[in-house]
Design a protein around this motif. Structure first.
Motif, PDB file in Angstrom:
ATOM      1  N   MET A  86     -12.552 -81.494 -23.203  1.00  0.00           N
ATOM      2  CA  MET A  86     -13.212 -80.572 -24.130  1.00  0.00           C
ATOM      3  C   MET A  86     -14.181 -79.656 -23.396  1.00  0.00           C
ATOM      4  SD  MET A  86     -15.852 -81.441 -27.266  1.00  0.00           S
ATOM      5  CE  MET A  86     -17.268 -81.660 -26.167  1.00  0.00           C
ATOM      6  N   MET A  87     -14.958 -80.226 -22.487  1.00  0.00           N
ATOM      7  CA  MET A  87     -15.939 -79.424 -21.756  1.00  0.00           C
ATOM      8  C   MET A  87     -15.259 -78.486 -20.764  1.00  0.00           C
ATOM      9  SD  MET A  87     -18.677 -79.984 -23.148  1.00  0.00           S
ATOM     10  CE  MET A  87     -19.426 -78.748 -22.083  1.00  0.00           C
ATOM     11  N   CYS A  91     -16.121 -74.594 -20.949  1.00  0.00           N
ATOM     12  CA  CYS A  91     -16.660 -73.868 -19.805  1.00  0.00           C
ATOM     13  C   CYS A  91     -15.764 -72.698 -19.404  1.00  0.00           C
ATOM     14  CB  CYS A  91     -16.855 -74.815 -18.622  1.00  0.00           C
ATOM     15  SG  CYS A  91     -18.244 -75.936 -18.827  1.00  0.00           S
ATOM     16  N   GLN A  92     -14.461 -72.862 -19.544  1.00  0.00           N
ATOM     17  CA  GLN A  92     -13.560 -71.764 -19.231  1.00  0.00           C
ATOM     18  C   GLN A  92     -13.741 -70.614 -20.221  1.00  0.00           C
ATOM     19  OE1 GLN A  92      -9.549 -73.327 -18.959  1.00  0.00           O
ATOM     20  NE2 GLN A  92      -9.807 -73.813 -16.801  1.00  0.00           N
ATOM     21  N   ALA A  93     -13.935 -70.946 -21.495  1.00  0.00           N
ATOM     22  CA  ALA A  93     -14.197 -69.906 -22.493  1.00  0.00           C
ATOM     23  C   ALA A  93     -15.507 -69.196 -22.195  1.00  0.00           C
ATOM     24  CB  ALA A  93     -14.236 -70.535 -23.889  1.00  0.00           C
ATOM     25  N   VAL A 449      -6.886 -68.930 -25.347  1.00  0.00           N
ATOM     26  CA  VAL A 449      -7.551 -69.132 -26.622  1.00  0.00           C
ATOM     27  C   VAL A 449      -7.201 -70.493 -27.223  1.00  0.00           C
ATOM     28  CG1 VAL A 449      -5.740 -68.099 -28.052  1.00  0.00           C
ATOM     29  CG2 VAL A 449      -8.122 -67.962 -28.794  1.00  0.00           C
ATOM     30  N   TRP A 450      -6.037 -71.067 -26.838  1.00  0.00           N
ATOM     31  CA  TRP A 450      -5.676 -72.382 -27.343  1.00  0.00           C
ATOM     32  C   TRP A 450      -6.615 -73.468 -26.814  1.00  0.00           C
ATOM     33  CZ3 TRP A 450      -2.878 -72.508 -31.443  1.00  0.00           C
ATOM     34  CH2 TRP A 450      -1.949 -71.493 -31.681  1.00  0.00           C
ATOM     35  N   GLY A 451      -7.082 -73.302 -25.597  1.00  0.00           N
ATOM     36  CA  GLY A 451      -8.059 -74.250 -25.074  1.00  0.00           C
ATOM     37  C   GLY A 451      -9.338 -74.243 -25.895  1.00  0.00           C
ATOM     38  N   SER A 452      -9.749 -73.056 -26.343  1.00  0.00           N
ATOM     39  CA  SER A 452     -10.947 -72.960 -27.175  1.00  0.00           C
ATOM     40  C   SER A 452     -10.732 -73.612 -28.534  1.00  0.00           C
ATOM     41  CB  SER A 452     -11.338 -71.489 -27.357  1.00  0.00           C
ATOM     42  OG  SER A 452     -11.738 -70.927 -26.127  1.00  0.00           O
ATOM     43  N   VAL A 454      -8.731 -76.186 -29.093  1.00  0.00           N
ATOM     44  CA  VAL A 454      -8.774 -77.632 -28.836  1.00  0.00           C
ATOM     45  C   VAL A 454     -10.220 -78.113 -28.719  1.00  0.00           C
ATOM     46  CG1 VAL A 454      -8.213 -79.436 -27.161  1.00  0.00           C
ATOM     47  CG2 VAL A 454      -6.503 -77.719 -27.747  1.00  0.00           C
ATOM     48  N   ALA A 455     -11.039 -77.378 -27.944  1.00  0.00           N
ATOM     49  CA  ALA A 455     -12.438 -77.764 -27.755  1.00  0.00           C
ATOM     50  C   ALA A 455     -13.211 -77.666 -29.062  1.00  0.00           C
ATOM     51  CB  ALA A 455     -13.084 -76.887 -26.685  1.00  0.00           C
ATOM     52  N   LEU A 456     -12.930 -76.649 -29.876  1.00  0.00           N
ATOM     53  CA  LEU A 456     -13.613 -76.493 -31.163  1.00  0.00           C
ATOM     54  C   LEU A 456     -13.310 -77.672 -32.082  1.00  0.00           C
ATOM     55  CD1 LEU A 456     -15.333 -74.732 -33.044  1.00  0.00           C
ATOM     56  CD2 LEU A 456     -13.241 -73.565 -33.747  1.00  0.00           C
ATOM     57  N   ILE A 457     -12.044 -78.096 -32.118  1.00  0.00           N
ATOM     58  CA  ILE A 457     -11.662 -79.243 -32.940  1.00  0.00           C
ATOM     59  C   ILE A 457     -12.338 -80.511 -32.432  1.00  0.00           C
ATOM     60  CG2 ILE A 457      -9.725 -80.731 -33.595  1.00  0.00           C
ATOM     61  CD1 ILE A 457      -7.973 -78.177 -33.559  1.00  0.00           C
ATOM     62  N   PHE A 458     -12.405 -80.671 -31.111  1.00  0.00           N
ATOM     63  CA  PHE A 458     -13.059 -81.854 -30.543  1.00  0.00           C
ATOM     64  C   PHE A 458     -14.542 -81.890 -30.885  1.00  0.00           C
ATOM     65  CE2 PHE A 458      -9.372 -83.039 -28.150  1.00  0.00           C
ATOM     66  CZ  PHE A 458      -9.587 -84.363 -27.813  1.00  0.00           C
ATOM     67  N   ASN A 459     -15.188 -80.716 -30.890  1.00  0.00           N
ATOM     68  CA  ASN A 459     -16.602 -80.678 -31.274  1.00  0.00           C
ATOM     69  C   ASN A 459     -16.787 -81.121 -32.716  1.00  0.00           C
ATOM     70  OD1 ASN A 459     -18.709 -79.506 -29.275  1.00  0.00           O
ATOM     71  ND2 ASN A 459     -16.890 -78.265 -28.897  1.00  0.00           N
ATOM     72  N   GLY A 460     -15.853 -80.729 -33.574  1.00  0.00           N
ATOM     73  CA  GLY A 460     -15.907 -81.201 -34.954  1.00  0.00           C
ATOM     74  C   GLY A 460     -15.730 -82.706 -35.040  1.00  0.00           C
ATOM     75  N   LEU A 461     -14.820 -83.244 -34.232  1.00  0.00           N
ATOM     76  CA  LEU A 461     -14.616 -84.694 -34.200  1.00  0.00           C
ATOM     77  C   LEU A 461     -15.862 -85.413 -33.695  1.00  0.00           C
ATOM     78  CD1 LEU A 461     -10.952 -84.926 -32.821  1.00  0.00           C
ATOM     79  CD2 LEU A 461     -11.729 -85.295 -35.174  1.00  0.00           C
ATOM     80  N   CYS A 462     -16.560 -84.798 -32.740  1.00  0.00           N
ATOM     81  CA  CYS A 462     -17.805 -85.394 -32.229  1.00  0.00           C
ATOM     82  C   CYS A 462     -18.855 -85.479 -33.329  1.00  0.00           C
ATOM     83  CB  CYS A 462     -18.343 -84.561 -31.068  1.00  0.00           C
ATOM     84  SG  CYS A 462     -17.405 -84.707 -29.530  1.00  0.00           S
ATOM     85  N   LEU A 463     -18.958 -84.443 -34.146  1.00  0.00           N
ATOM     86  CA  LEU A 463     -19.906 -84.467 -35.257  1.00  0.00           C
ATOM     87  C   LEU A 463     -19.549 -85.567 -36.249  1.00  0.00           C
ATOM     88  CD1 LEU A 463     -20.409 -80.645 -35.921  1.00  0.00           C
ATOM     89  CD2 LEU A 463     -22.160 -82.271 -35.195  1.00  0.00           C
ATOM     90  N   VAL A 464     -18.256 -85.708 -36.538  1.00  0.00           N
ATOM     91  CA  VAL A 464     -17.813 -86.753 -37.454  1.00  0.00           C
ATOM     92  C   VAL A 464     -18.088 -88.137 -36.866  1.00  0.00           C
ATOM     93  CG1 VAL A 464     -15.799 -87.781 -38.588  1.00  0.00           C
ATOM     94  CG2 VAL A 464     -16.062 -85.293 -38.513  1.00  0.00           C
ATOM     95  N   ALA A 465     -17.781 -88.314 -35.568  1.00  0.00           N
ATOM     96  CA  ALA A 465     -18.016 -89.604 -34.909  1.00  0.00           C
ATOM     97  C   ALA A 465     -19.497 -89.934 -34.881  1.00  0.00           C
ATOM     98  CB  ALA A 465     -17.450 -89.577 -33.492  1.00  0.00           C
ATOM     99  N   SER A 466     -20.350 -88.930 -34.655  1.00  0.00           N
ATOM    100  CA  SER A 466     -21.800 -89.151 -34.654  1.00  0.00           C
ATOM    101  C   SER A 466     -22.266 -89.625 -36.026  1.00  0.00           C
ATOM    102  CB  SER A 466     -22.531 -87.867 -34.264  1.00  0.00           C
ATOM    103  OG  SER A 466     -22.208 -87.475 -32.955  1.00  0.00           O
TER     104      SER A 466
END
Length: 551
Positions: A86-87, A91-93, A449-452, A454-466
């Motif tokens: 995700m990072m 970072c690439q974006a 843009v697909w990498g972004s 994927v990372a955006l979805i993972f950030n949402g999952l991190c919020l849910v996991a938190s």
């Protein structure tokens, strides 16, 4: 729809000049403050080392112990790898945006431009900017206390206040040398941390094979007993959250773009190094650590904050019967904590100075001196750092206060990283809508843009996991009161971000959620490349494309 418009550099310059004047009229009272410029003193080697070792800190050397105890070595390996991917995309974006728009404030200004760039109604930019600034503001005094606690590994008789004072003086001295001082210090400290990671990998293999100590050959023994996974799904989600926080500060390479001598060259190279930090310094180190350290070791329960005595790295070396290396590893942990404190000065001062220039912080803080230093922001930060002395309060009352201060920063990173990815997605979509060729972009990451996404979805999952771990902690022996307190400390940052956003919206009276793609200003201050000078690229084999994305 017409095909992409071929726009050259000269045309872009003319559009940039006209765009600047029109936007200044729109800003009115909140127009940028006339000011000096930040000094472009960061060289390529500085950015390389900031990217490689900048985020290697207590999260890896100490926090990984809590992760191991929470979810086991299998969860640690999987979660840190997923968050690392995700990072990498994030970072690439950020690299692409920073090369095209190498402005002070980096992703803060990217949020203004691509999410809601009408400066009187900066919904996300205001919340993201202040959320990020508050994170570093609070982390600095905490890290000063943390560094002092690591010193107590050797000597507990000297007051912690002595070490706080010493570290504070060192940090203040570094600021005199401006961004060059920050770059040189981070370069040296990163080399030490990287050397320590490499050394532990070699030592861990030696310990695992039974070449030292009396433990004998370990192999994958601890993956079978007590097991690769602990505490079920709660344990896995808990490790997911811990891993996320361990990568905090990764975005600093993009923030430093405005003070780099050649951002179009150094920033992409620096962001590519994130892959190697993930693969080598995190994943491989933690895999080795999981092979030589039991996840049910009760000593790991104290591996939080700066308790280096509970660091799995230190404990693994001690259990092998090695006498000197635990002290060396504790020294590395101390250096890592100081490195984070040094980074906090850079992250806070550059963000707040950029916000002050557009009226989102007191204009007094927008001043840059003749040496290219935002010294007024630095003074504010150092004054706030004096809160580190409350760590001297009896019965750990001061640290209790810090727990709540740190709660304000809790999940802020997820909002920041998610906003970077969303800004990149909207940048690419705006380029398409406005008919601009992607060939104008000097650096395009392999993930695109697909990498972004994927990372955006993972950030949402991190919020849910938190959220999940806050309401259902992995360790089931917590009382109701402790669970409630843990929930508010873990998720307090979310309402804080919403309050910042809502407060700014009420003040400005603008409730637009985002700027239409056709209205996004893509040309002002853009560093697009001239299409006339672009040589046609030959089609490369897939293996060369992959290697080019990583080196």
């Amino acid at each position: 729809m017409a095909g992409p418009e071929k726009v050259g550099t000269k045309e872009m310059v003319r559009d940039t000049r006209s765009g600047s004047s029109s936007r200044d009229e729109e800003l009115g009272e909140m127009a940028p403050v006339e000011n000096g410029q930040l000094k472009k003193a960061l060289k390529n080697r500085h950015l390389q080392m900031i990217a490689m070792g900048g985020a290697i800190g207590a999260g890896l050397f100490i926090g990984s112990g809590k992760a191991l105890s929470t979810g086991g070595p299998g969860s640690v390996l999987i979660c840190y790898t997923l968050i690392g991917v995700m990072m990498l995309f994030t970072c690439q974006a950020l690299a692409e945006l920073s090369v095209v728009y190498p402005s002070n404030g980096a992703f803060f200004e990217h949020c203004l431009r691509f999410l809601d760039p009408t400066w009187q109604s900066c919904l996300r930019g205001f919340a993201i900017g202040w959320g990020y600034a508050l994170t570093w503001l609070i982390i600095l005094p905490f890290e000063l206390i943390a560094a002092s606690i690591t010193i107590q590994y050797w000597n507990e008789t000297i007051s912690m206040g002595v070490w706080v004072t010493m570290f504070l003086v060192v940090l203040a001295t570094i600021q005199i040398f401006g961004v060059r001082g920050y770059g040189e210090v981070e370069c040296i400290l990163s080399v030490i941390k990287i050397a320590a990671c490499c050394g532990f990998i070699i030592l861990g293999i030696v310990i695992n094979t039974g070449a030292v100590g009396n433990q004998g050959y370990l192999g994958t023994k601890y993956w079978s007993d007590p097991g690769a996974f602990r505490n079920g799904f709660e344990g896995f989600a808990g490790v997911f959250v811990i891993a996320s926080f361990s990568f905090g500060g990764t975005e600093l390479a993009g923030l430093a773009a405005a003070e780099s001598e050649r951002p179009e060259k150094s920033v992409p190279k620096a962001c590519k190094q994130v892959f190697w930090r993930i693969a080598f310094f995190y994943t491989l180190n933690l895999f080795i650590m999981g092979l030589i350290m039991r996840s049910d070791d009760p000593r790991l329960l104290g591996s939080s904050g700066a308790n280096s005595k509970a660091s799995p790295f230190v404990l693994a070396i001690q259990d092998a019967g090695i006498q000197v290396l635990p002290h060396i590893m504790n020294g590395v942990i101390t250096i890592a904590v100081i490195s984070v404190a040094n980074s906090s000065t850079f992250g806070f001062t550059r963000t707040v100075q950029a916000m002050a220039q557009v009226g989102m912080a007191p204009k007094y803080l927008a001043k840059i001196d003749s040496h290219g230093r935002p010294m007024r922001c630095t003074i504010v930060l150092l004054l706030f750092a004096l809160l580190a002395y409350i760590g001297l309060a009896p019965d750990k009352a001061g640290m209790k206060l810090f727990d709540w201060l740190l709660a304000v920063t809790g999940v802020t990173y997820f909002f920041i990283w998610g906003s970077i990815c969303l800004a990149h997605i909207r940048f690419r979509r705006a380029m398409k809508v406005q008919g601009l060729s992607l060939d104008l972009i000097p650096y395009k990451p392999s993930g695109g843009v697909w990498g972004s996404w994927v990372a955006l979805i993972f950030n949402g999952l991190c919020l849910v996991a938190s959220f999940y771990t806050c309401i259902k902690p992995p360790h089931k022996d917590a009382t109701v009161a402790e669970t409630v307190e843990s929930f508010f400390q873990g998720y307090l940052a979310t309402p804080v971000m919403l309050v910042l956003w809502l407060g700014w919206k009420i003040r400005t009276g603008s409730w637009r959620l985002q700027t239409p793609l056709h209205a996004i200003d893509l040309k002002t201050d853009a560093k697009f490349q001239d299409l006339a000078n672009i040589e046609p690229k030959e089609k490369k084999p897939i293996w060369k494309t992959i290697l080019g994305a990583l080196f």
